[in-house]
Design an enzyme around this catalytic site. Structure first.
Site, short mmCIF file in Angstrom:
data_model
loop_
_atom_site.label_atom_id
_atom_site.label_comp_id
_atom_site.label_asym_id
_atom_site.label_seq_id
_atom_site.Cartn_x
_atom_site.Cartn_y
_atom_site.Cartn_z
CB CYS A 113 -1.00 0.02 1.23
SG CYS A 113 -1.96 -1.72 1.19
CG HIS A 247 -3.18 3.03 2.14
ND1 HIS A 247 -3.75 3.09 0.70
CD2 HIS A 247 -3.04 2.37 3.14
CE1 HIS A 247 -3.98 1.62 0.61
NE2 HIS A 247 -3.72 1.33 2.37
CG ASN A 277 -7.06 -0.48 1.24
OD1 ASN A 277 -5.97 -0.36 0.11
ND2 ASN A 277 -5.92 -0.86 2.62
O1 UT7 Z 1 -3.49 -1.42 3.96
C1 UT7 Z 1 -3.79 -1.76 5.32
C2 UT7 Z 1 -4.46 -3.47 5.46
N1 UT7 Z 1 -5.22 -2.83 6.38
C3 UT7 Z 1 -5.93 -2.16 6.90
O2 UT7 Z 1 -5.96 -1.28 6.69
C4 UT7 Z 1 -6.38 -3.27 7.75
C5 UT7 Z 1 -6.31 -2.49 9.55
N2 UT7 Z 1 -7.25 -2.91 10.45
C6 UT7 Z 1 -8.28 -2.33 10.88
O3 UT7 Z 1 -9.33 -2.20 9.50
C7 UT7 Z 1 -9.60 -3.02 11.56
O4 UT7 Z 1 -8.75 -3.84 12.92
C8 UT7 Z 1 -10.38 -4.19 11.29
C9 UT7 Z 1 -11.66 -3.30 10.23
C10 UT7 Z 1 -10.11 -5.10 9.79
C11 UT7 Z 1 -11.25 -4.72 11.95
O5 UT7 Z 1 -11.84 -3.88 13.05
P1 UT7 Z 1 -11.50 -4.43 14.66
O6 UT7 Z 1 -12.90 -3.09 14.84
O7 UT7 Z 1 -10.14 -4.60 15.04
O8 UT7 Z 1 -12.52 -6.04 14.56
P2 UT7 Z 1 -12.31 -7.44 15.49
O9 UT7 Z 1 -10.97 -7.53 14.88
O10 UT7 Z 1 -11.99 -6.01 17.42
O11 UT7 Z 1 -13.16 -7.86 15.48
C12 UT7 Z 1 -14.48 -7.55 15.99
C13 UT7 Z 1 -15.61 -8.35 15.98
C14 UT7 Z 1 -15.48 -9.86 15.81
O12 UT7 Z 1 -15.75 -10.76 16.34
P3 UT7 Z 1 -16.08 -11.44 17.95
O13 UT7 Z 1 -15.06 -11.89 18.46
O14 UT7 Z 1 -15.52 -9.60 18.35
O15 UT7 Z 1 -17.00 -12.28 17.98
C15 UT7 Z 1 -15.18 -10.78 14.40
O16 UT7 Z 1 -15.21 -12.01 13.91
O17 UT7 Z 1 -15.91 -8.36 14.69
C16 UT7 Z 1 -16.39 -9.74 13.43
N3 UT7 Z 1 -16.00 -9.42 12.14
C17 UT7 Z 1 -17.04 -9.54 11.58
N4 UT7 Z 1 -17.94 -9.48 11.43
C18 UT7 Z 1 -19.17 -8.68 10.94
C19 UT7 Z 1 -14.28 -9.58 11.84
N5 UT7 Z 1 -14.89 -9.47 10.29
C20 UT7 Z 1 -16.22 -9.21 10.10
C21 UT7 Z 1 -17.35 -8.25 8.95
N6 UT7 Z 1 -18.86 -8.98 8.90
N7 UT7 Z 1 -16.69 -8.11 7.79
#
Ligand code: UT7
Length: 320
Positions: A113, A247, A277
């Site tokens: 990225c 980004h 992204n």
């Molecule tokens: O160029 C760089 C590329 N990468 C990035 O920019 C990623 C950076 N990170 C992020 O943007 C965030 O960490 C995410 C958007 C990937 C995730 O958001 P978060 O607020 O950190 O969520 P989390 O990983 O803590 O997950 C919270 C919950 C989980 O469920 P439980 O364990 O609380 O029951 C996940 O299983 O959300 C669940 N979850 C989803 N639910 C619905 C994860 N992905 C999804 C989804 N839809 N797509």
């Protein structure tokens, strides 16, 4: 002609737009979750034939037209991509051929990225060394090819696209400075482990693997640091910046970065809602959107920044 300016921008998106609602019919997710956690409302996904080089070439043609030059005037073509059409030749060579020219320098850069910023900084240094009047720097990716559509933690985040800029020598200041970094010890935090080997895919996964929360924390930290590095190098305060063009990973990362820098939200170019992204394409795509909708004007001070797999990160301070 001691300076290097962006004289044209262009971008290209695949035809197919996929909303969160459409995605939620095949992936265990919801429009509400994606919008709340990422700010993404839709993304464009490449169809058959819409390869990285095809999107890159479309963006390049628009940037050339905006700059008022022809492909034959280019001395250097750099394509930043993680999703080349082929293992080799480089996507830059394919773009050069598609533009109907030959003879210029052409090569790819792989910094995920942060790729566009690596490309911009490389072109700038080439141009400062002399002998190059016009360069084309493209960020283009079709990351949808690397997504596991059963993994909701990654597949909802990314989209495909391309953005391009023409750089030209000028009497007026343009790129003031660029700053690049990498730390390979974080390679496993965001990666596609697989590779082509011995006539087949290696046994390692061909899909994106990501520790989302660690990426989030790392991104907010290094984006702030590298933006401050650019400001300090040019003796600028944040108040002297007209636009932050980061980004487009996640709206929460963009707004945290702006908050930490002390920049109001209305000075941040945000396109993540429309594009998701798009990896190396995201910064030049956001720049082109902002130029074409009249937000970014000639003479304004832009702070470009990105972070990505590697890990890599960078910034550039530019007078547009
Ligand atoms: O160029 C760089 C590329 N990468 C990035 O920019 C990623 C950076 N990170 C992020 O943007 C965030 O960490 C995410 C958007 C990937 C995730 O958001 P978060 O607020 O950190 O969520 P989390 O990983 O803590 O997950 C919270 C919950 C989980 O469920 P439980 O364990 O609380 O029951 C996940 O299983 O959300 C669940 N979850 C989803 N639910 C619905 C994860 N992905 C999804 C989804 N839809 N797509």
């Amino acid at each position: 002609m001691n300076h290097i300016r962006i004289t044209g921008t262009g971008s290209a998106l695949p035809v197919r737009c996929v909303t969160n609602l459409e995605l939620s019919k095949t992936v265990d997710t919801s429009d509400e979750w994606i919008r709340e956690r990422t700010g993404i409302r839709q993304r464009y996904l490449a169809s058959e034939g819409e390869t990285t080089s095809v999107l890159a070439t479309r963006a390049a043609r628009i940037a050339l037209e905006a700059a008022g030059i022809e492909a034959k005037d280019l001395d250097l073509i750099i394509v930043a991509t993680t999703t080349p059409d082929m293992v080799f030749p480089s996507t830059a060579c394919l773009v050069q051929a598609a533009l109907g020219v030959s003879g210029s320098i052409a090569f790819d850069i792989q910094a995920v990225c942060t790729g566009f910023l690596y490309g911009l900084a490389t072109a700038e240094r080439f141009m400062r060394a002399g002998g190059i009047r016009h360069a084309l720097v493209i960020g283009a990716d079709t990351l949808s090819n690397l997504l596991d559509w059963n993994d909701r933690t990654t597949c909802v985040l990314f989209g495909d696209g391309a953005g391009a800029v023409v750089l030209s020598r000028s009497d007026h200041p343009g790129i003031l400075s660029s700053h690049l970094h990498a730390d390979g010890s974080h390679a496993g935090m965001l990666c596609v482990p697989g590779n082509v080997s011995k006539g087949a895919m290696s046994t390692a996964s061909p899909f994106i693997h990501m520790d989302g929360q660690s990426v989030f924390k790392f991104a907010v930290k290094v984006l702030d640091e590298v933006c401050r590095e650019a400001l300090t190098a040019n003796h600028f305060s944040i108040d002297e910046i007209d636009w932050l063009i980061p980004h487009q990973a996640n709206i929460r990362i963009l707004l945290s970065t702006a908050r930490k820098l002390g920049l109001p939200e209305n000075k941040v170019i945000i396109t993540v809602g429309e594009h998701g992204n798009t990896s190396a394409a995201s910064v030049p795509l956001a720049l082109d959107v902002a130029v074409r909708n009249g937000s970014v004007q000639a003479g304004q001070r832009l702070l470009l920044t990105a972070v990505g797999g590697g890990f890599t990160w960078g910034s550039a301070l530019v007078i547009f």
